[in-house]
Design an enzyme around this catalytic site. Structure first.
Site, mmCIF file in Angstrom:
data_model
loop_
_atom_site.group_PDB
_atom_site.id
_atom_site.type_symbol
_atom_site.label_atom_id
_atom_site.label_comp_id
_atom_site.label_asym_id
_atom_site.label_seq_id
_atom_site.Cartn_x
_atom_site.Cartn_y
_atom_site.Cartn_z
ATOM 1 N N LYS A 35 43.486 39.970 47.495
ATOM 2 C CA LYS A 35 43.339 38.896 48.490
ATOM 3 C C LYS A 35 41.865 38.839 48.827
ATOM 4 O O LYS A 35 41.395 39.483 49.763
ATOM 5 C CB LYS A 35 44.172 39.192 49.722
ATOM 6 N N HIS A 55 47.684 41.636 43.278
ATOM 7 C CA HIS A 55 47.812 41.753 44.729
ATOM 8 C C HIS A 55 46.499 41.613 45.472
ATOM 9 O O HIS A 55 46.428 41.840 46.679
ATOM 10 C CB HIS A 55 48.475 43.107 45.051
ATOM 11 N N ASP A 77 29.598 31.863 47.546
ATOM 12 C CA ASP A 77 28.169 31.660 47.303
ATOM 13 C C ASP A 77 27.462 32.902 46.775
ATOM 14 O O ASP A 77 26.243 33.018 46.892
ATOM 15 C CB ASP A 77 27.467 31.153 48.567
#
Length: 171
Positions: free
Chosen positions: A115, A113, A120
Site C-alpha cells: 500500500k 499487499h 514526484d
C-alpha cells in the site's frame, strides 16, 4: 493530521541516513486524517505517481488519480489481481484505465499487499491504509508520508519497479 519535522542526521534507516530536514506526516482512519493525507498527496503531485495497492476501490481516490493524470501527472498503478475481481474494483480499474491511468494487475504473489505511493520521486506514502472506502471510514488504518528522504524513497522506487516489471510479465 499530525505533522512532525525531524532533524536527525545520524539516524539510519536501511541503506541511508535520514535527511537533516525530512518531513513526516501521519494520518489515521476512521478519524479522517488518513484519507485527507492520501488525497492531499495525490492532489499535490506534479510529475508522477507510482502506486502499489492491495485494494483499489475508493471512488474519491480513483478520481483524484484520474484528475492528476489530467493535470499531466504520469500515474502508474500495480494492484493485486485476486483482491480486485469484484464489481466495485473492476469499475474503479476500468474508469482509471479509460482516463489514462496505467493500471497493471499483479497475480504473481499469493497477495500483492503493498500500500504505497511514490510521488514526484521524492515523497513516499505508505502504511496499512488500503485504497478502499472501508479504509477511509470503517477500519482502523494508518498513513505515513515521508518527504525529502531520498534513500528511503529510492528503495521503495526499486521495489515498485520490480513489481511493475512482474505485473507486465504476468499480464
Amino acid at each position: 493530521m499530525i505533522v512532525k519535522t525531524i532533524a536527525v542526521a545520524a539516524l539510519m534507516y536501511g541503506a541511508g541516513a535520514f535527511a537533516a530536514h525530512a518531513s513526516i506526516q501521519v494520518g489515521f482512519s476512521p478519524e479522517g486524517s488518513a484519507r485527507a493525507l492520501v488525497l492531499d498527496s495525490i492532489n499535490h503531485a506534479q510529475h508522477s505517481i507510482d502506486m502499489m495497492a492491495y485494494s483499489f476501490q475508493s471512488a474519491d481516490i480513483v478520481h483524484a488519480l484520474v484528475n492528476a493524470e489530467k493535470r499531466g501527472v504520469v500515474v502508474r498503478a500495480v494492484i493485486d489481481k485476486k483482491r480486485n475481481q469484484g464489481k466495485v474494483s473492476q469499475k474503479a480499474i476500468a474508469f482509471a484505465a479509460a482516463n489514462g491511468v496505467d493500471v497493471q494487475l499483479d497475480g504473481h504473489y499469493h497477495i500483492q499487499h503493498d500500500k504505497v505511493m511514490i510521488i514526484d520521486g521524492d515523497t513516499l506514502e505508505t502504511g496499512s491504509f488500503n485504497f478502499a472506502k472501508s479504509a477511509e471510514f470503517a477500519n482502523s488504518e494508518n498513513v505515513l508520508v515521508i518527504r525529502d528522504e531520498p534513500a528511503v524513497v529510492a528503495q521503495y522506487q526499486a521495489h515498485f519497479d520490480s513489481r511493475w516489471k512482474i505485473a507486465h510479465q504476468s499480464g
